[in-house]
Design a protein around this motif. Structure first.
Motif, mmCIF file in Angstrom:
data_model
loop_
_atom_site.group_PDB
_atom_site.id
_atom_site.type_symbol
_atom_site.label_atom_id
_atom_site.label_comp_id
_atom_site.label_asym_id
_atom_site.label_seq_id
_atom_site.Cartn_x
_atom_site.Cartn_y
_atom_site.Cartn_z
ATOM 1 N N MET A 61 0.845 -1.218 0.000
ATOM 2 C CA MET A 61 0.000 0.000 0.000
ATOM 3 C C MET A 61 0.867 1.249 0.000
ATOM 4 S SD MET A 61 -3.462 0.045 0.309
ATOM 5 C CE MET A 61 -4.017 1.155 1.612
ATOM 6 N N LYS A 62 0.422 2.222 -0.793
ATOM 7 C CA LYS A 62 1.210 3.453 -0.905
ATOM 8 C C LYS A 62 0.634 4.568 -0.037
ATOM 9 C CE LYS A 62 3.189 3.723 -5.395
ATOM 10 N NZ LYS A 62 3.030 4.313 -6.724
ATOM 11 N N TYR A 63 1.440 5.624 0.113
ATOM 12 C CA TYR A 63 0.917 6.869 0.660
ATOM 13 C C TYR A 63 0.161 7.564 -0.466
ATOM 14 C CZ TYR A 63 4.622 6.459 4.207
ATOM 15 O OH TYR A 63 5.445 6.038 5.211
ATOM 16 N N GLN A 64 -0.797 8.395 -0.078
ATOM 17 C CA GLN A 64 -1.443 9.258 -1.066
ATOM 18 C C GLN A 64 -1.240 10.696 -0.607
ATOM 19 O OE1 GLN A 64 -5.485 8.156 -2.491
ATOM 20 N NE2 GLN A 64 -5.957 10.202 -1.764
ATOM 21 N N LEU A 65 -0.687 11.510 -1.480
ATOM 22 C CA LEU A 65 -0.481 12.920 -1.142
ATOM 23 C C LEU A 65 -1.389 13.756 -2.027
ATOM 24 C CD1 LEU A 65 1.278 15.052 0.424
ATOM 25 C CD2 LEU A 65 2.669 15.187 -1.665
ATOM 26 N N THR A 66 -2.308 14.478 -1.407
ATOM 27 C CA THR A 66 -3.192 15.348 -2.184
ATOM 28 C C THR A 66 -2.660 16.771 -2.079
ATOM 29 O OG1 THR A 66 -5.013 13.901 -1.564
ATOM 30 C CG2 THR A 66 -5.611 15.987 -2.597
ATOM 31 N N ILE A 67 -2.421 17.371 -3.217
ATOM 32 C CA ILE A 67 -1.815 18.713 -3.233
ATOM 33 C C ILE A 67 -2.652 19.662 -4.079
ATOM 34 C CG2 ILE A 67 0.544 17.849 -2.922
ATOM 35 C CD1 ILE A 67 0.998 18.347 -5.947
ATOM 36 N N GLY A 68 -2.349 20.962 -3.936
ATOM 37 C CA GLY A 68 -2.956 21.983 -4.788
ATOM 38 C C GLY A 68 -2.019 22.288 -5.949
ATOM 39 N N ASN A 69 -2.465 23.178 -6.795
ATOM 40 C CA ASN A 69 -1.700 23.641 -7.958
ATOM 41 C C ASN A 69 -0.232 23.894 -7.593
ATOM 42 O OD1 ASN A 69 -0.612 25.312 -10.016
ATOM 43 N ND2 ASN A 69 -2.687 25.911 -10.619
ATOM 44 N N ARG A 70 0.672 23.225 -8.295
ATOM 45 C CA ARG A 70 2.110 23.293 -7.971
ATOM 46 C C ARG A 70 2.696 24.694 -8.080
ATOM 47 N NH1 ARG A 70 0.954 18.457 -9.788
ATOM 48 N NH2 ARG A 70 2.184 16.614 -9.269
ATOM 49 N N LEU A 71 2.038 25.573 -8.788
ATOM 50 C CA LEU A 71 2.609 26.912 -8.986
ATOM 51 C C LEU A 71 2.264 27.876 -7.859
ATOM 52 C CD1 LEU A 71 1.875 27.418 -12.793
ATOM 53 C CD2 LEU A 71 3.989 26.642 -11.725
ATOM 54 N N TYR A 72 1.298 27.535 -7.011
ATOM 55 C CA TYR A 72 0.800 28.518 -6.044
ATOM 56 C C TYR A 72 0.671 28.023 -4.606
ATOM 57 C CZ TYR A 72 -0.999 30.681 -10.370
ATOM 58 O OH TYR A 72 -1.130 31.224 -11.614
ATOM 59 N N PHE A 73 0.574 26.705 -4.393
ATOM 60 C CA PHE A 73 0.217 26.213 -3.050
ATOM 61 C C PHE A 73 1.493 25.880 -2.273
ATOM 62 C CE2 PHE A 73 -4.403 25.699 -2.631
ATOM 63 C CZ PHE A 73 -4.774 26.189 -3.861
ATOM 64 N N SER A 74 1.848 26.826 -1.370
ATOM 65 C CA SER A 74 3.173 26.774 -0.752
ATOM 66 C C SER A 74 3.426 25.471 0.000
ATOM 67 C CB SER A 74 3.361 27.966 0.179
ATOM 68 O OG SER A 74 2.331 28.005 1.133
ATOM 69 N N TRP A 75 2.489 25.039 0.825
ATOM 70 C CA TRP A 75 2.746 23.843 1.632
ATOM 71 C C TRP A 75 2.739 22.593 0.768
ATOM 72 C CZ3 TRP A 75 5.182 24.937 5.745
ATOM 73 C CH2 TRP A 75 4.932 26.133 6.423
ATOM 74 N N SER A 76 2.002 22.656 -0.326
ATOM 75 C CA SER A 76 2.023 21.519 -1.258
ATOM 76 C C SER A 76 3.392 21.420 -1.922
ATOM 77 C CB SER A 76 0.937 21.692 -2.333
ATOM 78 O OG SER A 76 -0.344 21.695 -1.749
ATOM 79 N N ILE A 77 3.968 22.565 -2.266
ATOM 80 C CA ILE A 77 5.309 22.571 -2.871
ATOM 81 C C ILE A 77 6.308 21.953 -1.885
ATOM 82 C CG2 ILE A 77 7.204 24.055 -3.685
ATOM 83 C CD1 ILE A 77 4.986 26.080 -4.591
ATOM 84 N N ALA A 78 6.217 22.402 -0.622
ATOM 85 C CA ALA A 78 7.146 21.888 0.398
ATOM 86 C C ALA A 78 7.012 20.371 0.544
ATOM 87 C CB ALA A 78 6.887 22.585 1.731
ATOM 88 N N ALA A 79 5.775 19.882 0.534
ATOM 89 C CA ALA A 79 5.556 18.438 0.705
ATOM 90 C C ALA A 79 6.179 17.657 -0.452
ATOM 91 C CB ALA A 79 4.062 18.140 0.804
ATOM 92 N N VAL A 80 5.963 18.136 -1.669
ATOM 93 C CA VAL A 80 6.536 17.442 -2.823
ATOM 94 C C VAL A 80 8.062 17.470 -2.741
ATOM 95 C CG1 VAL A 80 6.758 17.445 -5.341
ATOM 96 C CG2 VAL A 80 4.535 17.892 -4.302
ATOM 97 N N MET A 81 8.616 18.614 -2.351
ATOM 98 C CA MET A 81 10.078 18.722 -2.268
ATOM 99 C C MET A 81 10.647 17.744 -1.239
ATOM 100 S SD MET A 81 11.283 20.725 -4.509
ATOM 101 C CE MET A 81 10.000 20.092 -5.530
ATOM 102 N N MET A 82 9.989 17.654 -0.076
ATOM 103 C CA MET A 82 10.573 16.763 0.946
ATOM 104 C C MET A 82 10.486 15.296 0.515
ATOM 105 S SD MET A 82 8.066 16.883 4.302
ATOM 106 C CE MET A 82 7.823 18.644 4.333
ATOM 107 N N ILE A 83 9.407 14.953 -0.171
ATOM 108 C CA ILE A 83 9.237 13.564 -0.612
ATOM 109 C C ILE A 83 10.211 13.235 -1.756
ATOM 110 C CG2 ILE A 83 7.591 12.063 -1.833
ATOM 111 C CD1 ILE A 83 5.437 13.331 0.079
ATOM 112 N N GLU A 84 10.342 14.162 -2.706
ATOM 113 C CA GLU A 84 11.289 13.950 -3.826
ATOM 114 C C GLU A 84 12.705 13.825 -3.309
ATOM 115 O OE1 GLU A 84 12.094 14.683 -7.427
ATOM 116 O OE2 GLU A 84 10.207 15.422 -8.229
ATOM 117 N N HIS A 85 13.107 14.746 -2.441
ATOM 118 C CA HIS A 85 14.493 14.733 -1.969
ATOM 119 C C HIS A 85 14.780 13.526 -1.083
ATOM 120 C CE1 HIS A 85 16.686 18.220 -3.520
ATOM 121 N NE2 HIS A 85 15.488 18.754 -3.670
ATOM 122 N N ALA A 86 13.764 12.985 -0.451
ATOM 123 C CA ALA A 86 13.970 11.787 0.370
ATOM 124 C C ALA A 86 13.965 10.525 -0.498
ATOM 125 C CB ALA A 86 12.879 11.697 1.430
ATOM 126 N N GLY A 87 13.689 10.684 -1.791
ATOM 127 C CA GLY A 87 13.640 9.519 -2.675
ATOM 128 C C GLY A 87 12.440 8.636 -2.375
#
Ligand SMILES: N[C@@H](CCC(=O)N[C@@H](CS)C(=O)NCC(=O)O)C(=O)O
Length: 294
Positions: free
Chosen positions: A1-27
Motif C-alpha cells: 500500500m502506498k501513501y497518497q499525497l493530495t496537493i494543490g496547484n504546484r505553482l501557487y500552493f506553498s505547503w504543497s510545494i514543500a511536501a513534494v520537495m521533501m518527498i522527492e528529496h527523500a527519494g
C-alpha cells in the motif's frame, strides 16, 4: 500500500510545494501517489476535498492505513520517523536541532509575507519595495538562514548540510522572494539560487506550467520580469512526428503520439502533459535526458 499525497496547484500552493520537495528529496516518490486538485481560490479548497476530513487543507497525506494528516510538519515528522534511512532530518544532532528550529519557525511565522505576497512560480515582478512589516520578516529570514549555515558549517548549498526537511519547507519562500524581487544578503541570495536551480523544484515548476491552471487570487498586476532561473534549453511542440528519436514515451513507456522539437531532433511522448512538462525544462527530467543524451 502506498501513501497518497493530495496537493494543490504546484505553482501557487506553498505547503504543497514543500511536501513534494521533501518527498522527492527523500527519494520516496515511488511510495507516493500524488493527486492534484485545482481550487480556484483558497475558499474553494474545502469543498473540493470533502473526503479528506478532518484535514481538508492542502496538502493532506493519507497514510497506507487510511489515516489523514493535514499538517505539513506532522507529515514531515511522520515520514522521517517511518523512513529513518532517508535522513530527512540531518543526522548530526546540532544540525538536526537547527533544522527543526528553522522548519518550525517557517510553519509558525512570517505572517506578513504569507498573507499578502502569495507564492507564484509563474511570474517574477520588478520594481517593488517591501513594506515595513515585510522588510522585518526579510531581515529575519536573512538572519536565520545565515545563522543556520554558519552554525552547522554547511558545506552544501543547503541550510544544515545535506538537503533536509528545513530546505523543503523554505523552498516556497525562496520562490516567493524571487516572484516579488525581494533580495537578501549574499549568503541568503545564494541559498535562494540553489532552490531555483534545484532539479526537483524545476520539475515541479515545469509540470505546473504544463498544466496551465491559473489561480487568479495569486496573480498581481505588477510589472513583470523574467523568472530568474532560465533553463539552458526549452523545447517547442510540433505536429510532425515522422522522424522521432524515440518510439516510446520516456515516462510511461507507451507509444508516442505527441511531439517536441529540441535542437535538431524530434522527441515523442504518450500525451501532451508529458510533452509539455519536458518542453518547459528538458534538462530537469532524467527520464528524458536518458533519451536525449543516448
Ligand atoms: N496546517 C496546514 C496548512 C496548510 C494550508 O493552510 N493550506 C492552505 C492552502 S496553501 C489550505 O488548504 N487552505 C484552505 C483552508 O484552510 O480552507 C499545513 O501545515 O500544511
Amino acid at each position: 500500500m502506498k501513501y497518497q499525497l493530495t496537493i494543490g496547484n504546484r505553482l501557487y500552493f506553498s505547503w504543497s510545494i514543500a511536501a513534494v520537495m521533501m518527498i522527492e528529496h527523500a527519494g520516496l516518490m515511488e511510495l507516493v501517489d500524488i493527486i492534484t486538485v485545482y481550487p480556484d481560490h483558497e475558499a474553494d479548497v474545502r469543498p473540493r476535498i470533502p473526503h479528506l476530513a478532518p484535514a481538508r487543507t492542502l496538502p493532506t497525506l493519507t497514510l497506507p492505513c487510511g489515516t489523514q494528516l493535514g499538517d505539513s510538519m506532522a507529515m514531515a515528522e511522520e515520514l522521517a520517523s517511518r523512513h529513518p534511512d532517508r535522513n530527512m532530518w540531518p543526522q548530526d544532532p546540532k544540525a538536526r536541532a537547527i533544522a527543526r528550529y528553522l522548519a518550525n519557525e517557517m510553519h509558525s511565522s512570517f505572517g506578513a509575507l504569507r498573507s499578502s505576497w502569495p507564492v507564484n512560480l509563474r511570474h517574477s515582478y520588478k520594481g517593488l519595495t517591501a513594506p515595513e512589516d515585510v522588510q522585518a520578516e526579510l531581515d529575519r529570514l536573512d538572519l536565520i538562514w545565515t545563522h543556520a549555515r554558519q552554525t552547522t558549517g554547511s558545506q552544501t548549498p543547503w541550510l544544515c548540510g545535506e538537503y533536509s526537511i528545513a530546505d523543503a519547507i523554505y523552498a516556497p519562500m525562496a520562490t516567493r522572494l524571487t516572484t516579488y524581487g525581494f533580495e537578501l544578503g549574499p549568503t541568503s541570495q545564494a541559498y535562494v539560487s540553489a532552490h531555483l536551480s534545484d532539479p526537483a523544484l524545476r520539475r515541479l515548476r515545469a509540470a505546473g506550467l504544463a498544466k496551465g491552471a491559473v489561480v487568479q487570487d495569486c496573480e498581481r498586476d505588477f510589472e513583470r520580469a523574467p523568472w530568474s532561473f532560465v533553463p539552458a534549453q526549452i523545447g517547442t511542440a510540433t505536429q510532425d512526428g515522422s522522424q522521432t528519436v524515440n518510439t516510446h514515451c520516456p515516462y510511461s513507456g507507451r507509444p508516442v503520439e505527441h511531439f517536441m522539437r529540441l535542437g535538431d531532433h524530434t522527441y515523442g511522448f504518450c500525451n501532451a502533459m508529458c510533452r509539455d512538462k519536458t518542453m518547459y525544462d528538458p534538462e530537469a527530467w532524467p527520464e528524458f535526458m536518458g533519451i536525449y543524451q543516448s
